[in-house]
Design an enzyme around this catalytic site. Structure first.
Site, PDB file in Angstrom:
ATOM      1  N   LYS A   1      39.894  46.021  46.118  1.00  0.00           N
ATOM      2  CA  LYS A   1      38.995  46.234  44.987  1.00  0.00           C
ATOM      3  C   LYS A   1      37.527  46.056  45.366  1.00  0.00           C
ATOM      4  O   LYS A   1      36.642  46.455  44.625  1.00  0.00           O
ATOM      5  CB  LYS A   1      39.384  45.356  43.788  1.00  0.00           C
ATOM      6  CG  LYS A   1      39.213  43.870  43.947  1.00  0.00           C
ATOM      7  CD  LYS A   1      39.606  43.187  42.631  1.00  0.00           C
ATOM      8  CE  LYS A   1      39.781  41.701  42.718  1.00  0.00           C
ATOM      9  NZ  LYS A   1      38.683  40.889  43.109  1.00  0.00           N
ATOM     10  N   ASP A   2      37.254  45.454  46.537  1.00  0.00           N
ATOM     11  CA  ASP A   2      35.864  45.312  46.996  1.00  0.00           C
ATOM     12  C   ASP A   2      35.348  46.547  47.728  1.00  0.00           C
ATOM     13  O   ASP A   2      34.151  46.667  47.983  1.00  0.00           O
ATOM     14  CB  ASP A   2      35.732  44.118  47.956  1.00  0.00           C
ATOM     15  CG  ASP A   2      36.012  42.781  47.279  1.00  0.00           C
ATOM     16  OD1 ASP A   2      35.865  42.709  46.040  1.00  0.00           O
ATOM     17  OD2 ASP A   2      36.373  41.819  47.980  1.00  0.00           O
TER      18      ASP A   2
ATOM     19  N   ARG B   1      34.363  43.764  33.241  1.00  0.00           N
ATOM     20  CA  ARG B   1      35.658  44.352  32.866  1.00  0.00           C
ATOM     21  C   ARG B   1      36.492  43.352  32.069  1.00  0.00           C
ATOM     22  O   ARG B   1      37.079  43.688  31.022  1.00  0.00           O
ATOM     23  CB  ARG B   1      36.417  44.770  34.134  1.00  0.00           C
ATOM     24  CG  ARG B   1      37.873  45.148  33.912  1.00  0.00           C
ATOM     25  CD  ARG B   1      38.612  45.324  35.233  1.00  0.00           C
ATOM     26  NE  ARG B   1      38.678  44.096  36.009  1.00  0.00           N
ATOM     27  CZ  ARG B   1      39.567  43.123  35.829  1.00  0.00           C
ATOM     28  NH1 ARG B   1      40.464  43.214  34.874  1.00  0.00           N
ATOM     29  NH2 ARG B   1      39.557  42.047  36.594  1.00  0.00           N
ATOM     30  N   ARG B   2      36.575  42.119  32.585  1.00  0.00           N
ATOM     31  CA  ARG B   2      37.363  41.098  31.876  1.00  0.00           C
ATOM     32  C   ARG B   2      36.715  40.729  30.552  1.00  0.00           C
ATOM     33  O   ARG B   2      37.398  40.579  29.539  1.00  0.00           O
ATOM     34  CB  ARG B   2      37.508  39.851  32.763  1.00  0.00           C
ATOM     35  CG  ARG B   2      38.454  40.058  33.936  1.00  0.00           C
ATOM     36  CD  ARG B   2      38.431  38.877  34.902  1.00  0.00           C
ATOM     37  NE  ARG B   2      39.415  39.047  35.974  1.00  0.00           N
ATOM     38  CZ  ARG B   2      39.288  38.537  37.191  1.00  0.00           C
ATOM     39  NH1 ARG B   2      38.212  37.836  37.515  1.00  0.00           N
ATOM     40  NH2 ARG B   2      40.228  38.721  38.103  1.00  0.00           N
TER      41      ARG B   2
ATOM     42  N   ARG C   1      30.448  32.305  39.112  1.00  0.00           N
ATOM     43  CA  ARG C   1      30.719  32.817  40.457  1.00  0.00           C
ATOM     44  C   ARG C   1      31.360  31.700  41.246  1.00  0.00           C
ATOM     45  O   ARG C   1      31.552  30.604  40.758  1.00  0.00           O
ATOM     46  CB  ARG C   1      29.423  33.270  41.132  1.00  0.00           C
ATOM     47  CG  ARG C   1      29.055  34.699  40.804  1.00  0.00           C
ATOM     48  CD  ARG C   1      28.264  35.334  41.929  1.00  0.00           C
ATOM     49  NE  ARG C   1      29.060  35.472  43.143  1.00  0.00           N
ATOM     50  CZ  ARG C   1      28.569  35.814  44.317  1.00  0.00           C
ATOM     51  NH1 ARG C   1      27.282  36.043  44.456  1.00  0.00           N
ATOM     52  NH2 ARG C   1      29.349  35.936  45.370  1.00  0.00           N
TER      53      ARG C   1
ATOM     54  N   ARG D   1      35.904  27.759  40.737  1.00  0.00           N
ATOM     55  CA  ARG D   1      36.159  28.269  39.386  1.00  0.00           C
ATOM     56  C   ARG D   1      37.166  27.408  38.634  1.00  0.00           C
ATOM     57  O   ARG D   1      36.980  27.103  37.456  1.00  0.00           O
ATOM     58  CB  ARG D   1      36.645  29.721  39.467  1.00  0.00           C
ATOM     59  CG  ARG D   1      35.575  30.643  40.023  1.00  0.00           C
ATOM     60  CD  ARG D   1      36.034  32.076  40.083  1.00  0.00           C
ATOM     61  NE  ARG D   1      35.101  32.886  40.854  1.00  0.00           N
ATOM     62  CZ  ARG D   1      34.861  34.172  40.631  1.00  0.00           C
ATOM     63  NH1 ARG D   1      35.500  34.790  39.664  1.00  0.00           N
ATOM     64  NH2 ARG D   1      34.017  34.826  41.374  1.00  0.00           N
TER      65      ARG D   1
ATOM     66  N   CYS E   1      32.233  48.683  41.422  1.00  0.00           N
ATOM     67  CA  CYS E   1      33.248  47.693  41.046  1.00  0.00           C
ATOM     68  C   CYS E   1      32.675  46.596  40.159  1.00  0.00           C
ATOM     69  O   CYS E   1      33.359  45.659  39.793  1.00  0.00           O
ATOM     70  CB  CYS E   1      33.950  47.106  42.272  1.00  0.00           C
ATOM     71  SG  CYS E   1      32.914  46.109  43.307  1.00  0.00           S
TER      72      CYS E   1
END
Length: 319
Positions: free
Chosen positions: A81-82, A129-130, A151, A157, A244
């Site tokens: 996805k990166d 997106r989330r 981040r 996190r 992305c």
């Protein structure tokens, strides 16, 4: 005489090292050659800015690709996805192994699920997106949540929750599984609620196009179904002209009749980060048997989404 070790370029994070370690083991078994990890620091690792502000696409990839092109490493492992959606002329995506769980998960205080979170719960995520999908889901159930941009690596996190600074954070299931931390998950978010990032849960193994022998050896690790699925997802992302860091979710899954896989369903979503407006569509067709067919599936769905107003929703970059 022992063969020269293959040098595998990897980011330094705990997750990247775990992912690269799995691939290194597989390549050792496959080729009989030793594999050594070469740690490379990328701009995305050192910058403290939010990903959406530093451009998202490619910030974790450029340094690894530069090392490949300079001949400092023989191959590299990325989180798919990166990777930017445009192909690199001098590099080849030699393998996309079987995908891990593509879902997003919740790590919440007191073992709470998403539906058990109190009204006004503070949920940490740096992903537009989330945010878009979580806010939309809360709205549709008459609830309010506050998405807080964060981040940092997985431990950082999860720490926001354990220290009581946030009620919950949202992470990718694949990353937690790969570092053996899935015990912290309090809820798996259904893909009907939150579609993952295009390519989420999949790894990309890249080498130079000039090294045909290595590319052929690495190709043994490729999973054609995973490749078809993520190619369709990334084609959708590219056709929506979104990097992305854009609020785009996509998931292609295989629909099986007993043991026989006969169709692929591609779902896509784009929305404003506050969740007030979403365009969510899906299409189903035969399982793509070529790169071009998988690309076409993504483009078709993107065209339908654009016709429904998707472009107007992606201008939002406010975090």
């Amino acid at each position: 005489m022992t063969e020269k070790a293959l040098r595998l370029g990897t980011r330094r994070s705990k997750l990247a090292m775990a992912q690269s370690g799995h691939v290194a083991d597989a390549v050792r078994q496959l080729t009989g050659r030793p594999v050594e990890l070469v740690e490379i620091t990328t701009y995305g690792d050192t910058s403290r800015e939010h990903l959406a502000q530093i451009g998202g696409t490619g910030v974790f990839v450029v340094a690894l690709r530069d090392a490949l092109l300079r001949g400092e490493v023989d191959f590299a492992v990325h989180s798919l996805k990166d990777l930017p959606t445009a192909e690199h002329p001098d590099l080849v995506l030699a393998a996309i192994p079987v995908r891990e769980d593509p879902r997003d998960v919740l790590v919440a205080r007191d073992g709470l699920t998403f539906d058990q979170l109190p009204d006004g719960a503070r949920i940490g995520t740096g992903s537009p997106r989330r945010m878009a999908q979580l806010n939309a889901y809360a709205r549709s159930h008459g609830r309010t949540i506050e998405c807080v941009p964060i981040r940092g690596n997985i431990d950082t996190r999860v720490g926001y929750v354990t220290k009581g600074e946030l009620d919950a954070v949202v992470l990718a299931a694949a990353g937690l599984n790969r570092i053996g931390r899935s015990d912290v998950v309090t809820d798996f978010l259904s893909v009907d609620t939150v579609l993952p990032a295009p390519g989420q849960g999949a790894l990309a193994i890249e080498c130079t196009a000039a090294d045909a022998g290595l590319a052929a050896a690495l190709a043994e690790l490729d999973d054609p179904f995973t490749r078809a699925a993520v190619t369709a997802e990334r084609s959708l992302l590219a056709a929506l002209e979104a990097g992305c860091s854009a609020p785009v979710g996509a998931l292609a899954d295989l629909l099986a009749d007993g043991q026989i896989v006969h169709e692929m369903r591609l779902r896509g979503v784009v929305g404003t980060t506050d969740g007030s407006s979403l365009v969510q569509l899906s299409t189903t067709g035969p399982v793509p048997t070529s790169h071009d067919e998988a690309m076409a599936l993504g483009r078709e769905l993107a065209d339908e989404m654009l016709a429904k107003g998707a472009a107007g929703l992606m201008g939002e970059r406010a975090l």
